[in-house]
Design an enzyme around this catalytic site. Structure first.
Site, mmCIF file in Angstrom:
data_model
loop_
_atom_site.group_PDB
_atom_site.id
_atom_site.type_symbol
_atom_site.label_atom_id
_atom_site.label_comp_id
_atom_site.label_asym_id
_atom_site.label_seq_id
_atom_site.Cartn_x
_atom_site.Cartn_y
_atom_site.Cartn_z
ATOM 1 N N CYS A 1 118.752 67.584 92.218
ATOM 2 C CA CYS A 1 117.785 68.611 91.833
ATOM 3 C C CYS A 1 116.846 68.042 90.783
ATOM 4 O O CYS A 1 117.278 67.335 89.878
ATOM 5 C CB CYS A 1 118.544 69.816 91.272
ATOM 6 S SG CYS A 1 117.471 71.183 90.790
ATOM 7 N N LEU A 2 115.562 68.371 90.917
ATOM 8 C CA LEU A 2 114.581 67.904 89.943
ATOM 9 C C LEU A 2 114.849 68.484 88.556
ATOM 10 O O LEU A 2 114.465 67.895 87.554
ATOM 11 C CB LEU A 2 113.163 68.268 90.410
ATOM 12 C CG LEU A 2 112.726 67.609 91.718
ATOM 13 C CD1 LEU A 2 111.364 68.131 92.156
ATOM 14 C CD2 LEU A 2 112.710 66.094 91.595
ATOM 15 N N HIS B 1 119.227 76.056 98.676
ATOM 16 C CA HIS B 1 119.173 75.479 97.327
ATOM 17 C C HIS B 1 118.021 76.104 96.541
ATOM 18 O O HIS B 1 118.188 76.511 95.386
ATOM 19 C CB HIS B 1 119.003 73.955 97.452
ATOM 20 C CG HIS B 1 118.848 73.233 96.163
ATOM 21 N ND1 HIS B 1 119.806 72.362 95.685
ATOM 22 C CD2 HIS B 1 117.838 73.201 95.252
ATOM 23 C CE1 HIS B 1 119.387 71.842 94.533
ATOM 24 N NE2 HIS B 1 118.200 72.335 94.253
ATOM 25 N N GLU B 2 116.839 76.182 97.160
ATOM 26 C CA GLU B 2 115.660 76.715 96.465
ATOM 27 C C GLU B 2 115.785 78.228 96.236
ATOM 28 O O GLU B 2 115.388 78.730 95.182
ATOM 29 C CB GLU B 2 114.374 76.373 97.217
ATOM 30 C CG GLU B 2 114.092 74.882 97.356
ATOM 31 C CD GLU B 2 114.177 74.093 96.055
ATOM 32 O OE1 GLU B 2 113.858 74.631 94.971
ATOM 33 O OE2 GLU B 2 114.580 72.914 96.109
ATOM 34 N N HIS C 1 117.655 78.943 93.179
ATOM 35 C CA HIS C 1 116.840 78.880 91.957
ATOM 36 C C HIS C 1 116.198 80.232 91.651
ATOM 37 O O HIS C 1 116.079 80.619 90.486
ATOM 38 C CB HIS C 1 115.734 77.829 92.084
ATOM 39 C CG HIS C 1 116.183 76.431 91.828
ATOM 40 N ND1 HIS C 1 116.657 76.010 90.610
ATOM 41 C CD2 HIS C 1 116.201 75.343 92.638
ATOM 42 C CE1 HIS C 1 116.962 74.716 90.678
ATOM 43 N NE2 HIS C 1 116.705 74.297 91.907
ATOM 44 N N GLY D 1 112.041 69.775 97.541
ATOM 45 C CA GLY D 1 111.940 71.212 97.362
ATOM 46 C C GLY D 1 111.692 71.539 95.905
ATOM 47 O O GLY D 1 112.055 70.770 95.012
ATOM 48 N N GLN E 1 111.569 76.567 88.349
ATOM 49 C CA GLN E 1 111.709 75.195 87.859
ATOM 50 C C GLN E 1 110.481 74.727 87.090
ATOM 51 O O GLN E 1 110.557 73.750 86.352
ATOM 52 C CB GLN E 1 111.971 74.241 89.027
ATOM 53 C CG GLN E 1 113.315 74.441 89.683
ATOM 54 C CD GLN E 1 113.497 73.466 90.826
ATOM 55 O OE1 GLN E 1 113.135 73.773 91.966
ATOM 56 N NE2 GLN E 1 114.029 72.303 90.525
#
Length: 169
Positions: free
Chosen positions: A94-95, A136-137, A140, A46, A51
């Site tokens: 997470c990235l 989660h996304e 963000h 994701g 991000q």
């Protein structure tokens, strides 16, 4: 298509709220494609526009197990309209928080409404990993990271580690 730079915590952009997309146009579609390419390259499941430094309500997700079963989901202005009372715990990563993981408890099922890449309204019911990833996304888009859901001590340790990593390159 292009691979975009992924911001890492404690970058202040990651704590800002993203603005709704007003016009679903070719630049938004190109952003979605670039985000998917970036996510697959990372690799991740994701990615949200903040991000990659773009404060727009755009996310991409693909929780399929292998490349041949790829089922990317592109969401513009996603909004959770219902969440189950039953909770599920997943070890999230997470990235934007590299090499860090933590157990996060979230609703097991959600309904989400969003615009697709053509600007058409859509609704989806999700459960399990997909539901977790959507939540989660969307976090963000609201300036939240998964580490905001874990203990203050664990969060402090992770931020300290990331700050040190940034300094050493």
């Amino acid at each position: 298509m292009a691979i975009l730079e992924i911001l890492t915590a404690p970058d202040p952009v990651l704590k800002k709220k993203a603005a709704p997309v007003v016009d679903v146009n070719d630049s938004i579609r190109a952003l979605l494609d670039d985000m998917l390419e970036t996510m697959y390259d990372a690799p991740g499941i994701g990615l949200a526009a903040p991000q990659v430094g773009i404060l727009q309500q755009v996310i991409v997700i693909d929780v399929s197990e292998d490349d041949e079963g790829a089922k990317p989901v592109k969401m513009i202005n996603p909004e959770i309209t219902w969440a189950s009372e039953e909770l599920a715990s997943y070890e999230e990563g997470c990235l934007s928080v590299p090499k860090s993981f933590g157990d996060v408890e979230r609703p097991e099922k959600v309904k989400v409404k969003y615009l697709d890449e053509n600007g058409a309204p859509q609704e989806m019911e999700a459960y399990g990993l997909l539901a977790t990833c959507i939540q989660h996304e969307i976090d963000h888009l609201n300036g939240k990271l998964f580490i905001d859901h874990i203990s203050r001590l664990k969060r402090a340790i992770i931020i300290k580690k990331l700050t040190k990593l940034k300094k050493t390159g």
